[in-house]
Design an enzyme around this catalytic site. Structure first.
Site, mmCIF file in Angstrom:
data_model
loop_
_atom_site.group_PDB
_atom_site.id
_atom_site.type_symbol
_atom_site.label_atom_id
_atom_site.label_comp_id
_atom_site.label_asym_id
_atom_site.label_seq_id
_atom_site.Cartn_x
_atom_site.Cartn_y
_atom_site.Cartn_z
ATOM 1 N N GLU A 101 1.142 -1.791 -0.238
ATOM 2 C CA GLU A 101 -0.263 0.055 -0.140
ATOM 3 C C GLU A 101 0.629 1.223 -0.302
ATOM 4 O O GLU A 101 2.231 1.213 0.498
ATOM 5 C CB GLU A 101 -0.815 -0.203 0.816
ATOM 6 C CG GLU A 101 -1.984 0.928 1.680
ATOM 7 C CD GLU A 101 -3.099 0.953 0.266
ATOM 8 O OE1 GLU A 101 -2.572 1.701 -0.396
ATOM 9 O OE2 GLU A 101 -3.789 0.844 0.534
ATOM 10 N N ASP A 102 0.204 2.266 -0.412
ATOM 11 C CA ASP A 102 0.768 3.568 -0.242
ATOM 12 C C ASP A 102 0.824 4.404 0.613
ATOM 13 O O ASP A 102 2.088 4.406 1.633
ATOM 14 C CB ASP A 102 -0.075 4.547 -1.095
ATOM 15 C CG ASP A 102 -0.928 4.650 -1.280
ATOM 16 O OD1 ASP A 102 -1.536 4.138 -0.399
ATOM 17 O OD2 ASP A 102 -1.610 5.475 -2.703
ATOM 18 N N ASP A 105 -3.126 5.895 6.481
ATOM 19 C CA ASP A 105 -3.328 6.981 7.009
ATOM 20 C C ASP A 105 -4.560 7.085 8.615
ATOM 21 O O ASP A 105 -4.425 6.201 9.477
ATOM 22 C CB ASP A 105 -4.317 7.887 6.014
ATOM 23 C CG ASP A 105 -5.065 9.421 5.766
ATOM 24 O OD1 ASP A 105 -3.768 9.334 6.696
ATOM 25 O OD2 ASP A 105 -5.974 9.679 5.405
ATOM 26 N N PHE A 154 -1.111 16.278 3.251
ATOM 27 C CA PHE A 154 -1.698 15.865 2.249
ATOM 28 C C PHE A 154 -0.279 15.622 1.815
ATOM 29 O O PHE A 154 0.024 16.947 0.539
ATOM 30 C CB PHE A 154 -3.222 17.023 1.848
ATOM 31 C CG PHE A 154 -3.747 15.059 0.905
ATOM 32 C CD1 PHE A 154 -4.474 14.826 1.235
ATOM 33 C CD2 PHE A 154 -2.985 15.610 -0.483
ATOM 34 C CE1 PHE A 154 -4.999 13.816 0.340
ATOM 35 C CE2 PHE A 154 -3.509 14.857 -1.725
ATOM 36 C CZ PHE A 154 -4.416 13.706 -0.870
ATOM 37 N N ARG A 167 -0.030 11.777 -9.489
ATOM 38 C CA ARG A 167 1.084 10.386 -9.275
ATOM 39 C C ARG A 167 2.676 9.773 -10.416
ATOM 40 O O ARG A 167 3.324 9.566 -9.797
ATOM 41 C CB ARG A 167 0.203 9.325 -10.266
ATOM 42 C CG ARG A 167 -1.500 9.140 -9.473
ATOM 43 C CD ARG A 167 -1.851 8.535 -10.068
ATOM 44 N NE ARG A 167 -3.267 8.363 -9.467
ATOM 45 C CZ ARG A 167 -4.307 8.006 -8.494
ATOM 46 N NH1 ARG A 167 -3.287 7.519 -7.546
ATOM 47 N NH2 ARG A 167 -5.721 7.430 -8.459
HETATM 48 P P1 XMP Z 1 -7.039 5.263 5.376
HETATM 49 O O1 XMP Z 1 -7.810 6.227 6.070
HETATM 50 O O2 XMP Z 1 -8.537 4.227 5.409
HETATM 51 O O3 XMP Z 1 -6.523 5.695 3.532
HETATM 52 O O4 XMP Z 1 -5.857 4.558 5.702
HETATM 53 C C1 XMP Z 1 -5.702 5.361 3.106
HETATM 54 C C2 XMP Z 1 -5.666 5.948 1.918
HETATM 55 O O5 XMP Z 1 -6.626 7.391 1.555
HETATM 56 C C3 XMP Z 1 -5.473 8.294 0.655
HETATM 57 N N1 XMP Z 1 -4.602 8.908 1.579
HETATM 58 C C4 XMP Z 1 -4.162 9.760 0.371
HETATM 59 N N2 XMP Z 1 -3.331 10.105 -0.753
HETATM 60 N N3 XMP Z 1 -2.048 11.895 -0.217
HETATM 61 C C5 XMP Z 1 -2.677 10.819 -0.796
HETATM 62 O O6 XMP Z 1 -3.243 11.366 -2.152
HETATM 63 C C6 XMP Z 1 -2.707 11.778 1.419
HETATM 64 O O7 XMP Z 1 -1.871 12.454 1.632
HETATM 65 C C7 XMP Z 1 -3.273 10.771 1.394
HETATM 66 N N4 XMP Z 1 -3.961 9.914 2.321
HETATM 67 C C8 XMP Z 1 -4.567 8.995 2.790
HETATM 68 C C9 XMP Z 1 -5.241 6.907 0.234
HETATM 69 O O8 XMP Z 1 -5.521 6.787 -1.394
HETATM 70 C C10 XMP Z 1 -5.050 5.295 1.150
HETATM 71 O O9 XMP Z 1 -4.357 4.371 -0.277
HETATM 72 MG MG MG Z 2 -6.010 8.085 -3.372
#
Ligand code: XMP
Ligand code: MG
Length: 182
Positions: A101-102, A105, A154, A167
């Site tokens: 996962e990237d 959060d 962000f 991206r």
């Molecule tokens: P949760 O909150 O479920 O969400 O852990 C994870 C997803 O939220 C997006 N996300 C971000 N995407 N910059 C982004 O481009 C950010 O700073 C960011 N913070 C959360 C992301 O899609 C991730 O998979």
């Molecule tokens: Mg996204």
């Protein structure tokens, strides 16, 4: 890419810092998995850049698969369920599975996803995240392999988007608030 770069407040992680960390993570995974076969699951779309760099550093036999789940904007994360937009094509029963996962959060999406995948009875299920925003966590979830812990800002680039853009940036940068606050 000037039009994209001018929306970036500052560079948080350079491409060199990311490259060094990603190969370190691949090595760490190699020590953990030894010569086991692992199903590497790329969570679309944000993880594709990380995934592509990571897998080239792996020393164990890896199988690739891809999943797309809804998170922000799709508003379907509730009661421990997550909407699967594209499912795996590989049967993960009795397989070693590593979710790539990237960013971790709040943890909502991933904790729900992990629950669903556990039900398929993999031999093991681990999570790796390039970025971790621990300040925002609402679910008790921890990645097994983490690249960088970052502040609650962000970020875009290296696969991460805002409104599907940015991206392609080779680094991770903090997006100017003016881009998303009107
Ligand atoms: P949760 O909150 O479920 O969400 O852990 C994870 C997803 O939220 C997006 N996300 C971000 N995407 N910059 C982004 O481009 C950010 O700073 C960011 N913070 C959360 C992301 O899609 C991730 O998979
Ligand atoms: Mg996204």
């Amino acid at each position: 890419m000037k039009h994209l770069e001018q929306d970036v407040e500052r560079i948080l992680l350079t491409k060199e810092e990311i490259a060094a960390k990603v190969s370190e993570m691949a090595q760490e995974m190699g020590e953990f998995y030894q010569d086991k076969e692992v199903v590497m699951v790329c969570i679309l779309k944000g993880s594709i850049t990380f995934f592509a760099d990571l897998v080239r550093g792996l020393s164990f036999p890896a199988i690739f698969d891809f999943m797309c789940v809804s998170s922000y904007g799709c508003g379907s994360v509730s009661g421990g369920s997550v909407r699967i937009l594209k499912d795996l094509t590989v049967d993960i029963t009795d397989k070693h599975v590593l979710i790539v996962e990237d960013i971790l959060d709040t943890g909502n999406t991933l904790s729900a996803l992990l629950e669903q995948l556990k039900a398929r009875r993999p031999a093991s299920l681990k999570l790796c995240c390039l970025l971790d925003k621990p300040d925002r966590r609402t679910k008790p979830i921890k990645a097994d392999f983490v690249g960088f812990s970052i502040p609650d800002e962000f970020v875009v680039g290296y696969g991460l988007d805002y409104d599907e853009k940015y991206r392609q940036l080779p680094y991770v940068g903090v997006l100017k608030r003016s881009v998303y606050e009107h």
